[in-house]
Design a protein around this motif. Structure first.
Motif, mmCIF file in Angstrom:
data_model
loop_
_atom_site.group_PDB
_atom_site.id
_atom_site.type_symbol
_atom_site.label_atom_id
_atom_site.label_comp_id
_atom_site.label_asym_id
_atom_site.label_seq_id
_atom_site.Cartn_x
_atom_site.Cartn_y
_atom_site.Cartn_z
ATOM 1 N N ARG A 452 -3.535 -35.443 37.162
ATOM 2 C CA ARG A 452 -3.709 -34.194 36.807
ATOM 3 C C ARG A 452 -4.933 -33.692 36.324
ATOM 4 N NH1 ARG A 452 -0.181 -30.108 35.638
ATOM 5 N NH2 ARG A 452 1.551 -31.377 35.986
ATOM 6 N N GLU A 453 -5.657 -34.404 35.509
ATOM 7 C CA GLU A 453 -6.980 -34.128 35.088
ATOM 8 C C GLU A 453 -7.966 -34.199 36.037
ATOM 9 O OE1 GLU A 453 -7.957 -36.988 31.979
ATOM 10 O OE2 GLU A 453 -6.465 -36.087 30.405
ATOM 11 N N LEU A 454 -7.876 -35.187 37.181
ATOM 12 C CA LEU A 454 -8.492 -35.217 38.233
ATOM 13 C C LEU A 454 -8.607 -34.144 39.180
ATOM 14 C CD1 LEU A 454 -10.612 -37.061 40.036
ATOM 15 C CD2 LEU A 454 -8.396 -37.851 41.211
ATOM 16 N N ILE A 455 -7.348 -33.513 39.374
ATOM 17 C CA ILE A 455 -7.287 -32.332 40.068
ATOM 18 C C ILE A 455 -7.861 -30.993 39.386
ATOM 19 C CG2 ILE A 455 -5.533 -30.815 41.227
ATOM 20 C CD1 ILE A 455 -3.691 -33.366 41.627
ATOM 21 N N ALA A 456 -7.668 -31.152 38.058
ATOM 22 C CA ALA A 456 -8.258 -29.905 37.533
ATOM 23 C C ALA A 456 -9.921 -30.002 37.593
ATOM 24 C CB ALA A 456 -7.715 -30.105 35.937
ATOM 25 N N GLU A 457 -10.435 -31.111 37.662
ATOM 26 C CA GLU A 457 -11.784 -31.509 37.694
ATOM 27 C C GLU A 457 -12.298 -30.805 38.893
ATOM 28 O OE1 GLU A 457 -13.041 -35.361 36.872
ATOM 29 O OE2 GLU A 457 -12.206 -35.212 34.779
ATOM 30 N N ARG A 485 -12.857 -42.140 45.328
ATOM 31 C CA ARG A 485 -12.217 -41.897 46.501
ATOM 32 C C ARG A 485 -10.936 -40.933 46.591
ATOM 33 N NH1 ARG A 485 -16.470 -43.341 48.953
ATOM 34 N NH2 ARG A 485 -17.004 -45.208 48.869
ATOM 35 N N LEU A 486 -10.322 -41.228 45.365
ATOM 36 C CA LEU A 486 -9.243 -40.173 45.271
ATOM 37 C C LEU A 486 -9.464 -38.689 45.124
ATOM 38 C CD1 LEU A 486 -5.985 -40.004 45.286
ATOM 39 C CD2 LEU A 486 -6.348 -40.487 42.860
ATOM 40 N N ARG A 487 -10.879 -38.697 44.325
ATOM 41 C CA ARG A 487 -11.251 -37.393 44.151
ATOM 42 C C ARG A 487 -11.889 -36.466 45.235
ATOM 43 N NH1 ARG A 487 -15.670 -34.045 42.461
ATOM 44 N NH2 ARG A 487 -15.367 -33.150 40.517
ATOM 45 N N GLN A 488 -12.372 -37.463 46.459
ATOM 46 C CA GLN A 488 -13.076 -37.014 47.558
ATOM 47 C C GLN A 488 -11.773 -36.418 48.362
ATOM 48 O OE1 GLN A 488 -15.111 -40.633 48.602
ATOM 49 N NE2 GLN A 488 -17.006 -39.381 48.952
ATOM 50 N N VAL A 489 -10.527 -37.159 48.488
ATOM 51 C CA VAL A 489 -9.466 -36.561 49.154
ATOM 52 C C VAL A 489 -9.160 -35.231 48.748
ATOM 53 C CG1 VAL A 489 -6.950 -37.168 49.748
ATOM 54 C CG2 VAL A 489 -8.962 -39.061 49.958
ATOM 55 N N PHE A 490 -8.752 -35.133 47.359
ATOM 56 C CA PHE A 490 -8.309 -33.921 46.657
ATOM 57 C C PHE A 490 -9.481 -32.952 47.058
ATOM 58 C CE2 PHE A 490 -5.338 -36.193 44.187
ATOM 59 C CZ PHE A 490 -4.067 -35.594 44.722
ATOM 60 N N ASN A 492 -11.470 -32.221 49.370
ATOM 61 C CA ASN A 492 -11.674 -31.915 51.083
ATOM 62 C C ASN A 492 -10.364 -31.105 51.221
ATOM 63 O OD1 ASN A 492 -13.872 -32.890 52.960
ATOM 64 N ND2 ASN A 492 -13.655 -34.670 51.012
ATOM 65 N N LEU A 493 -9.145 -31.688 50.765
ATOM 66 C CA LEU A 493 -7.941 -31.058 51.297
ATOM 67 C C LEU A 493 -7.867 -29.612 50.441
ATOM 68 C CD1 LEU A 493 -5.308 -33.943 51.056
ATOM 69 C CD2 LEU A 493 -6.330 -32.851 53.036
ATOM 70 N N ILE A 494 -8.193 -29.679 49.174
ATOM 71 C CA ILE A 494 -7.953 -28.262 48.328
ATOM 72 C C ILE A 494 -9.107 -27.213 49.019
ATOM 73 C CG2 ILE A 494 -8.079 -27.070 46.205
ATOM 74 C CD1 ILE A 494 -6.895 -29.683 45.053
ATOM 75 N N GLY A 495 -10.395 -27.941 49.102
ATOM 76 C CA GLY A 495 -11.332 -27.009 49.373
ATOM 77 C C GLY A 495 -11.173 -26.455 50.884
ATOM 78 N N ASN A 496 -10.503 -27.146 51.756
ATOM 79 C CA ASN A 496 -10.263 -26.722 52.971
ATOM 80 C C ASN A 496 -9.304 -25.756 52.995
ATOM 81 O OD1 ASN A 496 -12.131 -28.342 54.380
ATOM 82 N ND2 ASN A 496 -10.748 -29.888 55.258
ATOM 83 N N ALA A 497 -8.217 -25.979 52.311
ATOM 84 C CA ALA A 497 -7.163 -24.922 51.964
ATOM 85 C C ALA A 497 -7.793 -23.445 51.522
ATOM 86 C CB ALA A 497 -6.118 -25.509 51.075
ATOM 87 N N VAL A 498 -8.739 -23.372 50.588
ATOM 88 C CA VAL A 498 -9.417 -22.222 50.233
ATOM 89 C C VAL A 498 -10.382 -21.515 51.292
ATOM 90 C CG1 VAL A 498 -10.831 -21.423 48.570
ATOM 91 C CG2 VAL A 498 -9.027 -22.974 47.825
ATOM 92 N N LYS A 499 -11.205 -22.708 51.753
ATOM 93 C CA LYS A 499 -12.178 -22.211 52.669
ATOM 94 C C LYS A 499 -11.566 -21.490 54.105
ATOM 95 C CE LYS A 499 -15.510 -25.161 53.692
ATOM 96 N NZ LYS A 499 -16.196 -26.179 54.277
#
Length: 595
Positions: A452-457, A485-490, A492-499
């Motif tokens: 949860r904290e990782l996604i918030a960051e 690695r887990l941060r890179q995955v989230f 990219n996926l969240i960034g693509n969803a927004v972009k």
């Protein structure tokens, strides 16, 4: 308990127990059956012998009673025949008394129960009135011979009974001395542990191998035995007397219904049975011992070679292949030994081959490590050498725009800005390729990550338009894994969803589901969606669904995500169709795999 389980899992223990059981079980079963049948047979013989003894004594008792009955019948016949005067009748009775030792007295009564004649003669007998005696009334009513209960004679002090025979004008009464019964009982006294007795219907001893019990008017004292005996003609029971157990056989003597008993102490009675049984059991034990010894000897011949082969196997496991080929007593063990040494030679050759392969693999690994270092150095150099002219081009375009500010038209400015955009794209592409090449080769440290904290960051670092809402679902786990690695995955996926969203406002929802040894994370948006025919293409390098001039993208992000997820032992897939938004679902291991 573990030691016991290991012992039971041992082949030696298993075979030993089974062979011993196979050898001993038939002997034990046969022995038990034989001992049981032997006990039954010899027990039946003991009981039969005891019953025969009781029957023989009963026969002797009945003969004694029949003699008395015949004597009294003779006297009754003589009275009914008549023809004798008083002197002759008295003389007959005196003669009858003299010829029968156990006849104490005899009386001839008239119909009124008065004594008419008596022997031995006494003048007082002439006035005796027997009319009130029960044997008189009984004989008068039945008209048959009456045997009275036993009693002690006042004259002899011996057990006595009366025998009453009806006549035409009265009856004849004889007093029979029963001391003969002691003699009969004594004939069956075959040992000190055995006694024989004759008991009347009231349970009193009237004949016994120990005469004192008769004179003392001792009672049998076993009502159960008495009741059972009186209901049967013969039989055998086990009774306790004086704290000892006896085997008692009984026969009913007719016509009085007396019990004739033959009793033996059970230990004495069954001593031959016990002795024979003990001898047989000793023989069985000896046979069992011999069978077990033979079984153990056979097992030793089998397991000694197996133990030697086990020891040689341990030596082979320790790396000693120089072992001699041995021969044994049995063909099968020799074949086993030959196969073992053939296997030993094959293992030795394979180990040599394995060592050669390991040396080659070590050389390959060294070469690979050297290549990786050279690749890292090359990638750094290429990145630096490519970025340097790109930065120069960007700076030059910026300087030109500044130097000719006011003289450049809008078209030239647009082209200069487009040039700088291409430079930035090229720099991002170089960074993406460099990062893609590092996945799987360069490991980062693992740590406990609060998802949860990782996604918030990630959301905080992204430039999210004001109209977008990022929703983080409940029950996000803590995972011990590579945080970067887990941060890179989230990211990219969240960034693509927004972009790549087609509206100024939208929603991105991140959820998780527990699935055995994996966490299944879902990043869902309400954007334009992706047609099914592009679901595989988007995970390939440099693939974009829109022109880079329309939407700035390197085409490396999802390829990077897939490679990261695959390297962690997970998987990723997409659920989407055109105009329906997209769901990216990826599985991430609960347990970090350190390679």
């Amino acid at each position: 308990m573990m030691h016991m389980n290991r012992l039971m899992d041992s082949l030696k223990t298993f075979m030993t127990l089974n062979i011993i059981v196979a050898v001993t079980l038939p002997i034990i079963v046969i022995s038990v059956i034989t001992v049981t049948l032997l006990n039954r047979s010899m027990g039946e013989q003991v009981i039969r012998h005891n019953t025969q003894l009781s029957g023989g004594l009963a026969t002797a008792t009945q003969d004694f009673l029949l003699t008395a009955d015949a004597m009294m019948s003779q006297a009754a016949t003589m009275v009914d025949t008549g023809g004798l005067n008083d002197a002759q009748m008295q003389n007959y009775l005196d003669t009858l008394m003299a010829s029968h030792l156990y006849l104490e007295a005899i009386h001839i009564l008239d119909n009124n129960g008065l004594s008419v004649f008596a022997a031995p003669y006494h003048h007082s007998y002439a006035t005796l009135d027997f009319s009130r005696q029960p044997f008189v009334a009984n004989t008068r009513e039945t008209g048959r011979t009456y045997w009275s209960n036993t009693f002690i004679s006042q004259h002899t002090g011996q057990p006595t009974l009366t025998v009453t025979k009806p006549t035409r004008h009265g009856m004849v009464i004889g007093y029979i001395n029963l001391s003969k019964l002691n003699d009969i009982a004594a004939e069956g006294n075959i040992s000190p542990e055995c006694w024989t007795a004759i008991v009347d219907t009231e349970g009193t001893f009237i004949g016994h191998s120990d005469r004192r019990l008769v004179y003392q008017r001792e009672s049998l004292g076993d009502e159960e035995l008495l009741a059972a005996a009186l209901n049967e003609k013969s039989g055998t029971l086990t009774v306790k007397n004086g704290g000892r157990e006896y085997l008692v056989s009984f026969t009913v003597a007719q016509p009085t219904g007396w019990l004739v008993l033959a009793a033996q102490h059970t230990d004495m009675a069954f001593a031959p049975v016990s002795g024979t049984r003990n001898i047989f059991i000793i023989g069985c034990v000896v046979a069992l011992a011999l069978a077990v010894l033979m079984a153990m000897r056979i097992l030793k011949k089998i397991f000694t070679p197996l133990s030697e082969l086990t020891g040689e196997t341990r030596q082979v496991a320790a790396g000693n292949y120089n072992l001699p080929l041995k021969s044994y007593d049995y063909i099968e063990l020799n074949e086993l030994s030959e196969h073992f040494f053939a296997m030993l030679e094959a293992v030795r050759r394979r180990e040599e081959e394995l060592r050669r392969k390991q040396r080659e693999l070590s050389r390959y690994a060294q070469t690979l490590r050297r290549s990786n270092r050279e690749l890292d150095q090359f990638a750094y150099v290429v990145s630096h050498d490519l970025k340097a002219p790109l930065r120069a081009i960007a700076n030059l375009s910026q300087w030109l725009e500044e130097d000719f500010q006011g003289t450049l038209d809008a078209d030239v400015k647009r082209k200069l800005e487009l040039l700088r955009g291409r430079v930035r794209r090229m720099e991002s592409l170089i960074e993406g390729i460099l990062e893609y090449s590092r996945i799987g080769r360069i490991k980062t440290t693992a740590e406990l990550v609060n998802v949860r904290e990782l996604i918030a960051e990630v959301v905080e670092d992204l430039t999210v338009p004001g109209g977008f809402q990022i929703v983080i679902g409940p029950e996000m786990p803590d995972v011990y894994t590579e945080r970067l690695r887990l941060r890179q995955v989230f990211a990219n996926l969240i960034g693509n969803a927004v972009k790549h969203h087609d509206k100024p406002a939208g929603q991105v929802i991140v959820t998780v589901r527990d699935s055995d040894g994996l966490y299944e994370f879902t990043v869902a948006d309400d954007g334009p969606g992706i047609a099914p025919e592009y679901h595989r293409k988007i995970f390939e390098m440099f693939q974009t669904l829109q022109s880079r001039d329309i939407k700035e993208s390197t085409g490396v992000g999802l390829a990077l995500v897939k490679k990261i997820v695959d390297s962690q032992g997970g998987w990723i897939r997409i659920l989407s169709s055109a105009g329906q938004g997209a769901k990216f679902i990826f599985a991430w291991p609960k347990v970090w795999r350190e390679e």
